[in-house]
Design a protein around this motif. Structure first.
Motif, PDB file in Angstrom:
ATOM      1  N   LEU A   1       6.464 -11.139  -9.421  1.00 42.63           N
ATOM      2  CA  LEU A   1       5.843 -10.754  -8.117  1.00 42.63           C
ATOM      3  C   LEU A   1       6.767 -10.821  -7.043  1.00 42.63           C
ATOM      4  N   ALA A   2       7.980 -10.923  -6.681  1.00 43.93           N
ATOM      5  CA  ALA A   2       8.887 -11.321  -5.803  1.00 43.93           C
ATOM      6  C   ALA A   2       9.746  -9.376  -5.611  1.00 43.93           C
ATOM      7  N   VAL A   3      10.196  -9.195  -6.761  1.00 46.33           N
ATOM      8  CA  VAL A   3      10.589  -7.993  -6.565  1.00 46.33           C
ATOM      9  C   VAL A   3       9.635  -7.302  -6.692  1.00 46.33           C
ATOM     10  N   GLY A   4       8.232  -6.961  -7.122  1.00 43.41           N
ATOM     11  CA  GLY A   4       7.580  -5.919  -7.081  1.00 43.41           C
ATOM     12  C   GLY A   4       6.915  -6.177  -5.860  1.00 43.41           C
ATOM     13  N   PHE A   5       6.947  -6.780  -4.755  1.00 48.77           N
ATOM     14  CA  PHE A   5       6.575  -6.793  -4.382  1.00 48.77           C
ATOM     15  C   PHE A   5       7.417  -5.680  -2.782  1.00 48.77           C
ATOM     16  N   VAL A   6       8.944  -5.781  -3.178  1.00 44.83           N
ATOM     17  CA  VAL A   6      10.059  -5.155  -2.922  1.00 44.83           C
ATOM     18  C   VAL A   6       9.481  -3.509  -2.828  1.00 44.83           C
ATOM     19  N   VAL A   7       9.239  -3.482  -4.301  1.00 43.54           N
ATOM     20  CA  VAL A   7       8.614  -1.820  -4.510  1.00 43.54           C
ATOM     21  C   VAL A   7       7.600  -1.857  -4.007  1.00 43.54           C
ATOM     22  N   SER A   8       6.232  -2.481  -3.537  1.00 42.83           N
ATOM     23  CA  SER A   8       5.455  -2.061  -3.280  1.00 42.83           C
ATOM     24  C   SER A   8       5.199  -1.738  -1.365  1.00 42.83           C
ATOM     25  N   ALA A   9       6.784  -2.321  -0.676  1.00 43.24           N
ATOM     26  CA  ALA A   9       7.222  -1.450   0.391  1.00 43.24           C
ATOM     27  C   ALA A   9       7.897  -0.076  -0.006  1.00 43.24           C
ATOM     28  N   ILE A  10       8.520  -0.978  -0.792  1.00 41.95           N
ATOM     29  CA  ILE A  10       9.003   1.071  -0.685  1.00 41.95           C
ATOM     30  C   ILE A  10       8.179   2.067  -0.932  1.00 41.95           C
ATOM     31  N   ASP A  11       6.932   1.838  -1.663  1.00 42.68           N
ATOM     32  CA  ASP A  11       6.209   3.461  -2.109  1.00 42.68           C
ATOM     33  C   ASP A  11       5.497   3.721  -0.269  1.00 42.68           C
ATOM     34  N   VAL A  12       5.692   2.858   0.083  1.00 40.73           N
ATOM     35  CA  VAL A  12       5.002   3.153   1.927  1.00 40.73           C
ATOM     36  C   VAL A  12       6.342   3.734   2.074  1.00 40.73           C
ATOM     37  N   MET A  13       7.233   3.406   2.498  1.00 43.08           N
ATOM     38  CA  MET A  13       8.232   4.464   3.153  1.00 43.08           C
ATOM     39  C   MET A  13       8.618   5.122   2.512  1.00 43.08           C
ATOM     40  N   LEU A  14       7.933   5.727   1.053  1.00 43.16           N
ATOM     41  CA  LEU A  14       7.398   7.752   0.572  1.00 43.16           C
ATOM     42  C   LEU A  14       6.496   7.919   0.721  1.00 43.16           C
ATOM     43  N   ALA A  15       5.866   6.829   0.591  1.00 43.22           N
ATOM     44  CA  ALA A  15       4.304   8.065   1.410  1.00 43.22           C
ATOM     45  C   ALA A  15       4.779   8.162   2.790  1.00 43.22           C
ATOM     46  N   ILE A  16       5.468   7.315   4.006  1.00 45.37           N
ATOM     47  CA  ILE A  16       5.822   7.931   5.254  1.00 45.37           C
ATOM     48  C   ILE A  16       6.152   9.025   5.257  1.00 45.37           C
ATOM     49  N   ARG A  17       7.210   8.848   4.152  1.00 48.47           N
ATOM     50  CA  ARG A  17       8.314   9.968   4.352  1.00 48.47           C
ATOM     51  C   ARG A  17       7.314  11.445   3.775  1.00 48.47           C
ATOM     52  N   ALA A  18       6.359  11.240   3.025  1.00 49.07           N
ATOM     53  CA  ALA A  18       5.846  12.500   2.646  1.00 49.07           C
ATOM     54  C   ALA A  18       5.078  13.001   2.991  1.00 49.07           C
ATOM     55  N   GLY A  19       4.355  12.321   4.795  1.00 45.56           N
ATOM     56  CA  GLY A  19       4.061  12.588   6.140  1.00 45.56           C
ATOM     57  C   GLY A  19       2.309  11.431   5.676  1.00 45.56           C
ATOM     58  N   ARG A  20       1.853  11.104   4.551  1.00 51.70           N
ATOM     59  CA  ARG A  20       0.723  10.757   4.099  1.00 51.70           C
ATOM     60  C   ARG A  20       0.437   9.375   4.991  1.00 51.70           C
ATOM     61  N   LEU A  21       0.174   9.166   5.642  1.00 51.57           N
ATOM     62  CA  LEU A  21       0.566   8.511   7.351  1.00 51.57           C
ATOM     63  C   LEU A  21      -0.769   7.604   6.570  1.00 51.57           C
ATOM     64  N   THR A  22      -2.008   8.475   6.582  1.00 60.24           N
ATOM     65  CA  THR A  22      -3.206   7.585   6.520  1.00 60.24           C
ATOM     66  C   THR A  22      -3.562   6.472   4.898  1.00 60.24           C
ATOM     67  N   GLU A  23      -1.827   7.479   4.467  1.00 65.89           N
ATOM     68  CA  GLU A  23      -2.273   6.374   3.366  1.00 65.89           C
ATOM     69  C   GLU A  23      -1.497   5.852   3.047  1.00 65.89           C
ATOM     70  N   ALA A  24      -0.229   5.655   3.914  1.00 63.99           N
ATOM     71  CA  ALA A  24       1.321   4.502   4.116  1.00 63.99           C
ATOM     72  C   ALA A  24       0.368   3.351   4.414  1.00 63.99           C
ATOM     73  N   GLU A  25      -0.630   3.757   5.511  1.00 57.79           N
ATOM     74  CA  GLU A  25      -1.123   2.724   6.263  1.00 57.79           C
ATOM     75  C   GLU A  25      -2.582   1.526   4.927  1.00 57.79           C
ATOM     76  N   SER A  26      -2.546   2.397   4.386  1.00 59.26           N
ATOM     77  CA  SER A  26      -3.728   1.915   3.433  1.00 59.26           C
ATOM     78  C   SER A  26      -1.782   1.306   2.047  1.00 59.26           C
ATOM     79  N   LEU A  27      -1.723   1.577   2.024  1.00 60.14           N
ATOM     80  CA  LEU A  27      -0.774   1.369   1.263  1.00 60.14           C
ATOM     81  C   LEU A  27      -0.193   0.218   1.688  1.00 60.14           C
ATOM     82  N   ALA A  28       0.421  -0.214   3.232  1.00 62.80           N
ATOM     83  CA  ALA A  28       1.237  -1.657   3.938  1.00 62.80           C
ATOM     84  C   ALA A  28       0.111  -1.688   3.831  1.00 62.80           C
ATOM     85  N   ALA A  29      -0.845  -2.174   3.847  1.00 64.51           N
ATOM     86  CA  ALA A  29      -1.961  -3.419   3.690  1.00 64.51           C
ATOM     87  C   ALA A  29      -1.800  -3.908   2.037  1.00 64.51           C
ATOM     88  N   ILE A  30      -1.766  -2.675   0.977  1.00 63.57           N
ATOM     89  CA  ILE A  30      -1.498  -3.280  -0.475  1.00 63.57           C
ATOM     90  C   ILE A  30      -0.256  -4.705  -0.040  1.00 63.57           C
TER      91      ILE A  30
END
Length: 707
Positions: free
Chosen positions: A249-278
């Motif tokens: 769970l702890a390491v998976g949490f950091v991986v989910s945070a990296i997913d948000v960062m990558l969505a922001i980089r890709a310009g998928r800002l709406t998706e990034a906001e949903s991923l931030a909640a996840i």
């Protein structure tokens, strides 16, 4: 009557009980002996039960922390184990429980009381142990790491790490490596961190603890993204493979945070906001103290690139002084400074920057959020036109120009550090330097595939070209804006609002704090409003859209608004009041008719405008048919502007309108019309109104002079 045999007795005690029952002694002596044996039996059994309970609590805590990554469950189990060990005076068990309570990360106890309790327990147990044993060294490593992390230092933990390497305890080494890594998260230690991560992976094969391997892989992945390594994604994929076999769970949490960062980089800002909640939900499930703060930082980044940062101002005010923030994380204060400056709250912005700067900005702790914090400081300094602070930030950022501005453990990213360096150079008046950094920022952001940052860098670079005005700069700036427009359209992102949009123009590097002289067209005063960005004024149907510093308002059409639109579209250029009045006044109300005149648009320009309108009409039809609404909107905006220009240039019966040479009457008419428009804007939005009131100058010559 004989004493009853207790139900819970081990084999030895049961045999003694039966022996006494069958002895010849009998009588009261036998009964008393049986009672003593029974009491001892119960006491011995209680000790055995307590020892079993303690062992079970320690095992449960270790399993939750190292195998499952459930930090909340591990804290609960280790706290229970510590209390049981303390009751049993079991010092080694107390040490193991205290180490478990410290957690997987460094600085998990954010509140002063929680941190003090942990430190007291660690120090208490350390005093009871043999100072040369492995348990004592593990406790010293944790105490050194917690103290170093709190101060933003690393010398003490590195010294203990050297001792751990000399010992023959792989668990000690693994823990010291991970703790040391966590104390070296500043931008100046990327290479050392990567070496420690590899060493931790090697140590994990000796410890056989799953968390050691996962932490080594995680640190290596985070370090790769922090270093801008183009192969960071490969390491992330390997880490995902391990988590798919069994979640942590702890390491998976950091991986989910990296997913948000990558969505922001890709310009998928709406998706990034949903991923931030996840991501926040994943952190809560893991019991990680950062789950709210990481998602908050991600939302700040998203709103930053959406041009909506001011919306988060109330939240940033509440969180800036929260005890839940890491002791070395100052990014919230920097974000507050930017948001406040954008909202026109100069006092809050200046106060936040002063608190961050202290005696010297160099004393700001070097943490995983340092680059992001410095980026916010640079942006706020630009908005406040603080050239001295921008210059100091530039000096501190310069060694890390080649790094991406990643925050936390891959939580968010604001693009290349060259971006912040370019803005700092602009603010301090170093235009050549600004152009060089912003060119590099564009290329670095392209390599990072950080598309919102690419657009921001192109926009800033175009601004730098416009301010520098070397031969060829105008064309270079136009190309950057055209590329930004094309990229934004393709990605569905917000396109640059206007050719002049960008950071504040540079303050004088020689006297950034000198008071301004009284305003005049030839020597305009700097506005006291906090933002140096250029305003924009565009047609919006029958109204005008006036925007500045991420604020916008709609104003009814008027002659004064038309005058303002011309001035704002030509910043820092003096325009004759007569040109404004004759070119833009309503039909039938031209001033004078006997003086020398020249056309508003010459015949060649009118022909070009009309041809372009026809081409745009055809393009709009094609885009509408292809359901490309974004490009169609851009084409309509250009068409509407050209049509408006043609209308303004036309006189009675389609004759080309000309400018009469009636300077005084034009000065009075233009001044009155512009002032009326400024009053309407101030009534609708006082912040925009104040900016324009101090930057729009009227007279025989009129101008818009933003700082």
């Amino acid at each position: 009557m004989s004493a009853p045999m207790p139900e819970r007795l081990d084999g030895r005690i049961r045999r003694e009980y039966i022996g006494l029952m069958t002895s010849e002694a009998g009588g009261g002596m036998a009964t008393r002996g049986l009672e003593l044996v029974a009491d001892q039996a119960v006491a011995d059994q209680a000790v055995a039960d307590q020892a079993g309970e303690l062992a079970a609590a320690l095992a449960a805590g270790a399993r939750a922390q190292h195998a499952d990554g459930d930090l909340q469950a591990s804290r609960r189990d280790f706290d229970r184990a510590y209390r049981l060990a303390e009751q049993a005076s079991d010092v080694p068990a107390m040490a193991l429980a205290a180490l478990g309570l410290a957690g997987l990360w460094v600085g998990e106890r954010r509140a002063v009381t929680g941190a003090a309790q942990l430190e007291a327990r660690l120090q208490h147990v350390l005093a009871l142990l043999d100072s040369h044993g492995s348990l004592a060294l593990r406790l010293r490593a944790r105490l050194a790491g917690e103290a170093d992390y709190f101060r933003g230092e690393h010398a003490a933990i590195l010294a203990v790490l050297d001792e751990a390497r000399a010992a023959a305890d792989p668990v000690l080494l693994a823990e010291a490596l991970s703790i040391a890594h966590h104390c070296l998260l500043g931008p100046g230690h990327v290479t050392l961190r990567r070496e420690l991560a590899v060493e931790l992976i090697k140590a994990s094969f000796a410890t056989q603890r799953r968390s050691d391997l996962l932490m080594g892989l995680l640190w290596q992945t985070v370090d790769s993204y922090s270093d801008g390594d183009p192969h960071a994604g490969r390491l992330l994929s390997e880490l995902r493979d391990h988590l798919r076999e069994r979640n942590h769970l702890a390491v998976g949490f950091v991986v989910s945070a990296i997913d948000v960062m990558l969505a922001i980089r890709a310009g998928r800002l709406t998706e990034a906001e949903s991923l931030a909640a996840i991501c926040a939900s994943a952190g809560a499930a893991a019991g990680d103290v950062d789950h709210e703060w990481w998602s908050g930082a991600q939302l700040v980044t998203i709103r930053w690139y959406q041009g909506r940062l001011v919306e988060l101002l109330p939240t940033l005010r509440d969180r800036a002084n929260s005890p839940g923030l890491s002791a070395v994380d100052n990014s919230s204060a920097a974000a507050l400074a930017v948001a406040a400056a954008l909202d026109g709250d100069r006092h809050t912005a200046a106060s936040s920057l002063a608190a961050l700067s202290g005696d010297d900005l160099a004393h700001l702790p070097a943490s995983s959020s340092w680059l992001v914090t410095m980026n916010g400081i640079v942006e706020a300094a630009s908005l406040l036109r603080d050239a001295a602070l921008a210059q100091r930030a530039y000096e501190l950022l310069r060694p890390y120009a080649g790094l991406p501005m990643v925050g936390g453990l891959g939580v968010t990213c604001f693009g290349s550090a060259h971006q912040a360096l370019g803005v700092a150079a602009l603010t301090s008046g170093q235009l050549d330097r600004a152009v060089d950094h912003l060119r590099a920022a564009v290329q670095h952001n392209l390599a990072l595939a950080h598309w919102p940052a690419v657009l921001a860098s192109r926009q800033r670079l175009a601004q730098a070209y416009a301010l520098r005005r070397y031969p060829g700069d105008a064309d270079a700036g136009r190309r950057e804006l055209e590329l930004a427009m094309s990229e934004a359209t393709a990605l569905g992102l917000k396109a640059p609002d206007a050719p002049q949009a960008g950071p504040s123009s540079p303050s004088s590097p020689s006297s950034p704090s000198s008071p301004s002289s009284p305003s005049s067209p030839s020597s305009p005063s700097s506005p006291s409003s906090p933002s140096g960005t250029f305003a924009q004024c565009r047609r919006a149907g029958r109204k005008w859209s006036v925007a500045w510093s991420q604020r916008s308002v709609l104003i009814e059409d008027s002659i004064g608004m038309a005058h303002l639109a011309v001035l704002i579209a030509n910043p820092r250029q003096e325009i004759q009041a007569a040109d404004l009045v004759t070119g833009l006044v309503a039909l039938g109300r031209a001033i004078g008719d006997g003086a020398a005149a020249h056309p508003v648009l010459d015949h060649e320009a009118i022909v070009e405008y009309r041809n372009r309108v026809q081409l745009l009409e055809a393009e709009i039809d094609q885009l509408d048919a292809g359901d490309d609404s974004a490009r169609a909107a851009l084409a309509r905006a250009e068409r509407d502007w050209l049509v408006a220009e043609l209308i303004r240039a036309a006189g009675f019966g389609g004759r080309t309108r000309s400018f009469p040479d009636q300077g005084e009457r034009a000065r009075v008419a233009a001044g009155k019309a512009i002032r009326r428009a400024l009053v309407r804007i101030a009534d609708a939005d006082p912040v925009i109104g104040e900016h324009l009131r101090q930057t729009v100058h009227t007279g025989v010559r009129c101008s818009y002079w933003p700082a």
